[in-house]
Design a protein around this motif. Structure first.
Motif, PDB file in Angstrom:
ATOM      1  N   VAL A  82       9.138   0.928   4.421  1.00 22.76           N
ATOM      2  CA  VAL A  82       9.418   0.351   3.102  1.00 22.76           C
ATOM      3  C   VAL A  82       9.601   1.456   2.067  1.00 22.76           C
ATOM      4  O   VAL A  82      10.562   1.443   1.281  1.00 22.76           O
ATOM      5  CB  VAL A  82       8.277  -0.607   2.695  1.00 22.76           C
ATOM      6  CG1 VAL A  82       8.389  -0.984   1.215  1.00 22.76           C
ATOM      7  CG2 VAL A  82       8.306  -1.864   3.555  1.00 22.76           C
ATOM      8  N   ALA A  83       8.696   2.414   2.040  1.00 23.51           N
ATOM      9  CA  ALA A  83       8.806   3.507   1.082  1.00 23.51           C
ATOM     10  C   ALA A  83      10.060   4.335   1.317  1.00 23.51           C
ATOM     11  O   ALA A  83      10.708   4.804   0.368  1.00 23.51           O
ATOM     12  CB  ALA A  83       7.566   4.388   1.157  1.00 23.51           C
ATOM     13  N   ASP A  84      10.421   4.515   2.572  1.00 22.64           N
ATOM     14  CA  ASP A  84      11.617   5.290   2.913  1.00 22.64           C
ATOM     15  C   ASP A  84      12.889   4.596   2.438  1.00 22.64           C
ATOM     16  O   ASP A  84      13.810   5.251   1.937  1.00 22.64           O
ATOM     17  CB  ASP A  84      11.677   5.497   4.432  1.00 22.64           C
ATOM     18  CG  ASP A  84      12.959   6.150   4.880  1.00 22.64           C
ATOM     19  OD1 ASP A  84      13.175   7.334   4.543  1.00 22.64           O
ATOM     20  OD2 ASP A  84      13.764   5.481   5.562  1.00 22.64           O
ATOM     21  N   GLU A  85      12.936   3.267   2.554  1.00 21.69           N
ATOM     22  CA  GLU A  85      14.164   2.539   2.251  1.00 21.69           C
ATOM     23  C   GLU A  85      14.233   2.006   0.823  1.00 21.69           C
ATOM     24  O   GLU A  85      15.312   1.627   0.359  1.00 21.69           O
ATOM     25  CB  GLU A  85      14.331   1.390   3.246  1.00 21.69           C
ATOM     26  CG  GLU A  85      14.503   1.886   4.677  1.00 21.69           C
ATOM     27  CD  GLU A  85      14.741   0.769   5.673  1.00 21.69           C
ATOM     28  OE1 GLU A  85      15.416  -0.221   5.331  1.00 21.69           O
ATOM     29  OE2 GLU A  85      14.248   0.893   6.819  1.00 21.69           O
ATOM     30  N   ILE A  86      13.096   1.970   0.143  1.00 25.34           N
ATOM     31  CA  ILE A  86      13.075   1.497  -1.241  1.00 25.34           C
ATOM     32  C   ILE A  86      12.478   2.618  -2.087  1.00 25.34           C
ATOM     33  O   ILE A  86      11.257   2.703  -2.264  1.00 25.34           O
ATOM     34  CB  ILE A  86      12.237   0.206  -1.381  1.00 25.34           C
ATOM     35  CG1 ILE A  86      12.679  -0.838  -0.358  1.00 25.34           C
ATOM     36  CG2 ILE A  86      12.358  -0.361  -2.792  1.00 25.34           C
ATOM     37  CD1 ILE A  86      11.784  -2.063  -0.303  1.00 25.34           C
ATOM     38  N   PRO A  87      13.310   3.501  -2.638  1.00 25.68           N
ATOM     39  CA  PRO A  87      12.798   4.694  -3.327  1.00 25.68           C
ATOM     40  C   PRO A  87      11.897   4.392  -4.519  1.00 25.68           C
ATOM     41  O   PRO A  87      11.063   5.233  -4.888  1.00 25.68           O
ATOM     42  CB  PRO A  87      14.081   5.412  -3.773  1.00 25.68           C
ATOM     43  CG  PRO A  87      15.125   4.946  -2.806  1.00 25.68           C
ATOM     44  CD  PRO A  87      14.777   3.523  -2.504  1.00 25.68           C
ATOM     45  N   SER A  88      12.032   3.205  -5.100  1.00 25.43           N
ATOM     46  CA  SER A  88      11.215   2.868  -6.259  1.00 25.43           C
ATOM     47  C   SER A  88       9.886   2.220  -5.878  1.00 25.43           C
ATOM     48  O   SER A  88       9.037   1.967  -6.735  1.00 25.43           O
ATOM     49  CB  SER A  88      11.981   1.915  -7.179  1.00 25.43           C
ATOM     50  OG  SER A  88      12.272   0.695  -6.510  1.00 25.43           O
ATOM     51  N   ALA A  89       9.688   1.921  -4.608  1.00 22.48           N
ATOM     52  CA  ALA A  89       8.517   1.169  -4.173  1.00 22.48           C
ATOM     53  C   ALA A  89       7.267   2.048  -4.133  1.00 22.48           C
ATOM     54  O   ALA A  89       7.328   3.237  -3.822  1.00 22.48           O
ATOM     55  CB  ALA A  89       8.760   0.568  -2.795  1.00 22.48           C
ATOM     56  N   SER A  90       6.134   1.421  -4.429  1.00 21.27           N
ATOM     57  CA  SER A  90       4.839   2.030  -4.148  1.00 21.27           C
ATOM     58  C   SER A  90       4.143   1.150  -3.115  1.00 21.27           C
ATOM     59  O   SER A  90       4.285  -0.075  -3.124  1.00 21.27           O
ATOM     60  CB  SER A  90       3.997   2.143  -5.413  1.00 21.27           C
ATOM     61  OG  SER A  90       3.759   0.866  -5.973  1.00 21.27           O
ATOM     62  N   VAL A  91       3.407   1.775  -2.202  1.00 22.55           N
ATOM     63  CA  VAL A  91       2.812   1.059  -1.075  1.00 22.55           C
ATOM     64  C   VAL A  91       1.350   1.446  -0.928  1.00 22.55           C
ATOM     65  O   VAL A  91       1.006   2.629  -0.992  1.00 22.55           O
ATOM     66  CB  VAL A  91       3.551   1.389   0.241  1.00 22.55           C
ATOM     67  CG1 VAL A  91       2.909   0.658   1.416  1.00 22.55           C
ATOM     68  CG2 VAL A  91       5.034   1.047   0.140  1.00 22.55           C
ATOM     69  N   MET A  92       0.511   0.418  -0.730  1.00 24.17           N
ATOM     70  CA  MET A  92      -0.848   0.666  -0.272  1.00 24.17           C
ATOM     71  C   MET A  92      -0.930   0.171   1.162  1.00 24.17           C
ATOM     72  O   MET A  92      -0.654  -0.999   1.438  1.00 24.17           O
ATOM     73  CB  MET A  92      -1.894  -0.033  -1.129  1.00 24.17           C
ATOM     74  CG  MET A  92      -3.320   0.245  -0.652  1.00 24.17           C
ATOM     75  SD  MET A  92      -4.612  -0.478  -1.703  1.00 24.17           S
ATOM     76  CE  MET A  92      -4.488   0.616  -3.114  1.00 24.17           C
ATOM     77  N   ALA A  93      -1.283   1.061   2.072  1.00 22.14           N
ATOM     78  CA  ALA A  93      -1.362   0.732   3.494  1.00 22.14           C
ATOM     79  C   ALA A  93      -2.827   0.691   3.886  1.00 22.14           C
ATOM     80  O   ALA A  93      -3.532   1.699   3.767  1.00 22.14           O
ATOM     81  CB  ALA A  93      -0.612   1.775   4.319  1.00 22.14           C
ATOM     82  N   ILE A  94      -3.311  -0.485   4.343  1.00 24.13           N
ATOM     83  CA  ILE A  94      -4.729  -0.627   4.628  1.00 24.13           C
ATOM     84  C   ILE A  94      -4.965  -0.977   6.091  1.00 24.13           C
ATOM     85  O   ILE A  94      -4.126  -1.570   6.760  1.00 24.13           O
ATOM     86  CB  ILE A  94      -5.398  -1.680   3.720  1.00 24.13           C
ATOM     87  CG1 ILE A  94      -4.912  -3.093   4.056  1.00 24.13           C
ATOM     88  CG2 ILE A  94      -5.156  -1.360   2.252  1.00 24.13           C
ATOM     89  CD1 ILE A  94      -5.670  -4.189   3.315  1.00 24.13           C
ATOM     90  N   ASP A  95      -6.140  -0.583   6.568  1.00 22.32           N
ATOM     91  CA  ASP A  95      -6.556  -0.906   7.929  1.00 22.32           C
ATOM     92  C   ASP A  95      -8.070  -0.752   7.994  1.00 22.32           C
ATOM     93  O   ASP A  95      -8.656  -0.030   7.187  1.00 22.32           O
ATOM     94  CB  ASP A  95      -5.882   0.030   8.945  1.00 22.32           C
ATOM     95  CG  ASP A  95      -5.715  -0.616  10.317  1.00 22.32           C
ATOM     96  OD1 ASP A  95      -6.762  -0.960  10.921  1.00 22.32           O
ATOM     97  OD2 ASP A  95      -4.587  -0.787  10.781  1.00 22.32           O
ATOM     98  N   THR A  96      -8.684  -1.451   8.948  1.00 26.36           N
ATOM     99  CA  THR A  96     -10.123  -1.318   9.133  1.00 26.36           C
ATOM    100  C   THR A  96     -10.482  -0.246  10.155  1.00 26.36           C
ATOM    101  O   THR A  96     -11.635   0.152  10.255  1.00 26.36           O
ATOM    102  CB  THR A  96     -10.734  -2.656   9.581  1.00 26.36           C
ATOM    103  OG1 THR A  96     -10.090  -3.082  10.790  1.00 26.36           O
ATOM    104  CG2 THR A  96     -10.568  -3.728   8.509  1.00 26.36           C
ATOM    105  N   SER A  97      -9.484   0.226  10.916  1.00 25.81           N
ATOM    106  CA  SER A  97      -9.722   1.225  11.950  1.00 25.81           C
ATOM    107  C   SER A  97      -9.598   2.631  11.360  1.00 25.81           C
ATOM    108  O   SER A  97      -8.529   3.022  10.886  1.00 25.81           O
ATOM    109  CB  SER A  97      -8.717   1.051  13.094  1.00 25.81           C
ATOM    110  OG  SER A  97      -8.721   2.190  13.935  1.00 25.81           O
TER     111      SER A  97
END
Length: 289
Positions: free
Chosen positions: A140-155
């Protein structure tokens, strides 16, 4: 003749021996697997292997190739042997701490790209739940230059892999990797939530291919007795978070139930099929009342 013995001459000989061994082991894509592994061992690309079948293998390549083929004969996935997997436009480092990114999961990214196109230039905030290797959030970040992403996981192990991929791709300014799960979703608002949660039932697990059952992390795949437990928990948590858009990857036969769940929390949902024709992603927009 042993694999190692037949892999000491030409590319054609090495491939022939490997394909025979992989076919006998039940690998469904024996030729492709053999070519990918030989390309790794030799440093040649697959086009060169096809164009120069009589080329002699570099010193040391035969031994390395033999070791990799033996791992594949034991049904270890090619992506783990190579240590990487392509996803959309990016390449991710992967190992047994994370699931191998799959083509059907790209539907989540397609939904994100569609939402960004409709945003009239507004920068969108995305939440990638159960990020694993970071595949969805990073694509998503690679293809949408204006996007900000929070990537979460429990592991914790998965988060380490995801952070490695963030750093490697140079996307740390727009992708944050955070330890969190369904029970502890971030407080800040997000425009779009994307999730590839566990959706395999306990009974289904026993019937999966050896590549999955013996090598990929079970906790990232199995949700519980029905397979819907993780998705149910996420949908139940949405009353505290109301992103405008949601896209959830689901298992075969689960889409209708998930559509109904989302309708219950005021979302209108559509179902998208993967390349195999399976209803694979439920994409939903919040209904404003």
């Amino acid at each position: 003749m042993a694999i190692s013995d037949r892999m000491t001459s030409t590319a054609a000989d090495a491939l022939s021996a490997a394909v025979d061994a992989l076919d006998a082991a039940g690998c469904e894509t024996a030729r492709l697997d053999a070519e990918l592994l030989l390309a790794q061992a030799t440093g040649w690309d697959r086009a060169q292997l096809a164009a120069e079948p009589e080329a002699r293998l570099p010193v040391g390549a035969s031994r390395e190739y033999g070791q990799m083929v033996r791992r594949r004969v034991r049904r270890e996935p090619v992506a783990y042997i190579l240590g990487r997997k392509g996803f959309r436009r990016i390449e991710l480092l992967v190992d047994r701490r994370v699931l191998i990114p799959r083509p059907e999961t790209e539907l989540l990214v397609e939904f994100a790209v569609e939402q960004a196109a409709r945003a009239d230039g507004r920068a969108l905030r995305f939440l990638d739940v159960g990020t694993g290797s970071g595949a969805v959030g990073l694509a998503v970040a690679d293809e949408i230059p204006s996007a900000s992403v929070m990537a979460i996981d429990t592991s914790v192990d998965a988060l380490r892999v995801a952070q490695t991929n963030v750093d490697r791709l140079g996307l740390g300014d727009r992708v944050d990797v955070v330890a969190a799960g369904i029970a502890s979703l971030p407080e800040q608002p997000f425009d779009c939530l994307l999730a590839n949660l566990p959706y395999v039932s306990e009974n289904e697990w026993e019937r999966l291919q050896p590549e999955i059952r013996e090598y990929e992390p079970r906790d990232a795949l199995v949700a519980g007795p029905t397979g819907l437990e993780a998705i149910e928990a996420l949908v139940a948590a949405l009353h505290r978070r109301t992103p405008a858009g949601i896209a959830l990857e689901v298992g075969a036969g689960q889409a209708t139930a998930v559509v109904e769940m989302l309708a219950g929390v005021n979302y209108w949902a559509a179902v998208h099929r993967d390349l195999a024709g399976i209803e694979r992603v439920v994409a939903a927009l919040r209904v404003f009342t």
